[in-house]
Design a protein around this motif. Sequence first.
Motif, short mmCIF file in Angstrom:
data_model
loop_
_atom_site.label_atom_id
_atom_site.label_comp_id
_atom_site.label_asym_id
_atom_site.label_seq_id
_atom_site.Cartn_x
_atom_site.Cartn_y
_atom_site.Cartn_z
N PRO A 30 1.27 -1.04 0.02
CA PRO A 30 0.02 0.15 -0.33
C PRO A 30 0.90 0.79 -0.05
N ASP A 31 2.22 1.02 0.63
CA ASP A 31 3.09 2.21 0.00
C ASP A 31 3.68 2.36 -1.07
N TYR A 32 3.76 1.78 -1.73
CA TYR A 32 4.22 1.86 -3.37
C TYR A 32 2.95 2.54 -4.29
N GLU A 33 3.97 3.22 -5.13
CA GLU A 33 2.87 3.71 -6.51
C GLU A 33 2.91 3.02 -7.06
N ILE A 34 2.09 2.48 -7.81
CA ILE A 34 1.84 0.75 -8.80
C ILE A 34 0.76 1.71 -9.73
N GLU A 35 1.17 1.39 -10.89
CA GLU A 35 1.20 1.80 -12.16
C GLU A 35 0.91 0.19 -12.54
N TRP A 36 0.36 -0.20 -13.65
CA TRP A 36 -0.26 -1.11 -14.60
C TRP A 36 0.53 -1.56 -15.91
N LEU A 37 1.25 -2.52 -16.61
CA LEU A 37 0.94 -2.63 -17.37
C LEU A 37 0.69 -4.15 -18.51
N GLY A 38 -0.38 -3.47 -19.41
CA GLY A 38 -1.25 -4.52 -20.11
C GLY A 38 -1.43 -4.81 -21.20
N VAL A 39 -2.43 -5.13 -21.92
CA VAL A 39 -2.39 -5.51 -23.44
C VAL A 39 -3.64 -5.06 -23.92
N PRO A 40 -4.08 -4.44 -24.33
CA PRO A 40 -5.47 -3.72 -24.63
C PRO A 40 -6.65 -5.04 -25.59
N ASN A 41 -7.83 -4.75 -24.67
CA ASN A 41 -8.31 -5.38 -25.14
C ASN A 41 -8.45 -7.43 -24.28
N ARG A 42 -7.79 -7.71 -22.78
CA ARG A 42 -7.66 -8.23 -22.67
C ARG A 42 -8.41 -8.23 -21.22
N LEU A 43 -8.17 -8.82 -19.80
CA LEU A 43 -9.07 -8.58 -19.28
C LEU A 43 -8.74 -7.60 -17.96
N GLU A 44 -7.08 -7.44 -17.93
CA GLU A 44 -6.79 -6.39 -17.30
C GLU A 44 -7.59 -4.97 -17.23
N THR A 45 -8.52 -4.98 -18.84
CA THR A 45 -9.08 -3.69 -19.35
C THR A 45 -10.11 -3.68 -18.35
N GLN A 46 -10.25 -5.02 -18.05
CA GLN A 46 -11.71 -4.58 -16.78
C GLN A 46 -11.28 -4.33 -15.10
N LEU A 47 -10.64 -5.08 -14.67
CA LEU A 47 -9.80 -5.06 -13.48
C LEU A 47 -8.87 -3.73 -13.23
N VAL A 48 -8.02 -3.50 -13.76
CA VAL A 48 -6.94 -2.51 -13.60
C VAL A 48 -7.64 -1.49 -13.48
N PRO A 49 -8.01 -0.94 -14.43
CA PRO A 49 -7.76 0.85 -13.92
C PRO A 49 -9.00 1.60 -12.98
N LYS A 50 -9.98 0.29 -12.48
CA LYS A 50 -10.47 0.74 -11.24
C LYS A 50 -9.66 1.02 -9.77
N GLN A 51 -8.57 0.23 -10.73
CA GLN A 51 -7.31 0.44 -8.72
C GLN A 51 -5.81 1.42 -9.21
N TYR A 52 -5.55 1.17 -10.88
CA TYR A 52 -4.59 1.78 -10.92
C TYR A 52 -4.49 2.04 -11.72
N LEU A 53 -3.93 2.34 -12.55
CA LEU A 53 -3.21 3.71 -13.91
C LEU A 53 -3.14 2.33 -14.64
N LEU A 54 -3.44 2.31 -16.29
CA LEU A 54 -2.94 1.03 -16.20
C LEU A 54 -2.64 1.23 -18.32
N HIS A 55 -1.30 1.44 -18.42
CA HIS A 55 -0.87 1.25 -20.05
C HIS A 55 -0.75 0.36 -20.22
N THR A 56 -1.06 0.28 -22.23
CA THR A 56 -1.04 -0.69 -22.47
C THR A 56 -0.29 -1.00 -23.90
N ILE A 57 0.35 -1.64 -24.54
CA ILE A 57 1.06 -2.12 -25.66
C ILE A 57 0.29 -2.80 -26.68
#
Length: 357
Positions: A30-57
């Motif tokens: 919880p003390d870390y600043e976390i961002e996420w790396l994912g792929v467009p149109n995969r499950l992370e686009t549904q789960l991650v943006p509610k909690q973390y900034l999502l970058h996609t490649i």
Amino acid sequence: MANAPIKLLIAASGTGGHLFPAIALAQKLPDYEIEWLGVPNRLETQLVPKQYLLHTIAVEGFQQGFGLSSIRILGKLISSILEVRRILKQGNFQGVFTTGGYIAGPAVIAARSLGLPVVFHESNALPGKVTRFFGPWCSAVALGFTEATKYLPRAKNVCVGTPVRSQFLDERFNTPLDFPIPDGAPLIVVFGGSQGAVAVNKLVRQSAQAWFDAGAYVVHLTGDRDPEADNLKHSQYIELPFYDNMAALLRRASLAISRSGAGSLTELAVCGTPAILIPYPFAAEDHQSYNADIFTKAGAALTFQQSELTAEILQTQVLNLLRSPDELAKMGEKAKAIAVPDSAEKLASLVREVLEM
């Protein structure tokens, strides 16, 4: 700036098996600043943006053989590495964590080219090709099963288990199921992981009548890709594409019928749920069979290859187990013995050790 939080980029994409352990880790930092790396149109686009900034490649896995498609994929890989380098440099990240899959390649290469530490988590008993190739490049490789160490002789391996979603460890999720299942009635839970399992679904529907006749109820999580969904109707049969409170469902289950992805097995173990396992036959290098073998050898599950399993065999095996409650109880105890309930804490401790040294 001395008190600025450590910035961590998590590269996890695709299925629940890759995403849920990464989310469980993130919740322990919880003390870390976390961002996420994912792929467009995969499950992370549904789960991650509610909690973390999502970058996609835009990156893909290499298929067998070499051709024009391989050249295109290689071009995407090079472009993705450059994009991840840009993200890491502009964001002043201190390290990268990944759970594997083809997104791990550009994440690991970009991080190491910048001199940043990488922690890699491998949940399967047989590490994937990406893990075996990139493992030695990483600062540490966290393993879900100790059996995986023999496939990674040059990596810095640490066995921590595989983290599960918080609902499996939080007492607030010990709630009654919202299904009309009588207390004490045998309950069979069927699930195929986050993507479902159409072949298993078909076998279950062909077998289920005998289980109903024996007094059992079936909660069948079919996934959203089953063309035969809604074909079976019975008062003891509950069919859903997914169910949110898997922890309560698996704790209530008398028996599970499941694929043997590492994430599903970890959830079964934490809940102490005995199981019949049907490894996905097209999993890379048949790694689900290696996972299932650990549970079978421990006495926590029975394993059947899909190519050899008929509805008659499945029907009979389930009935035999339902008629042997003592055997089911022993299997459940042996499943719990495999579990590492504090896996997320152990993994978070490893990440802190690597990034803060």
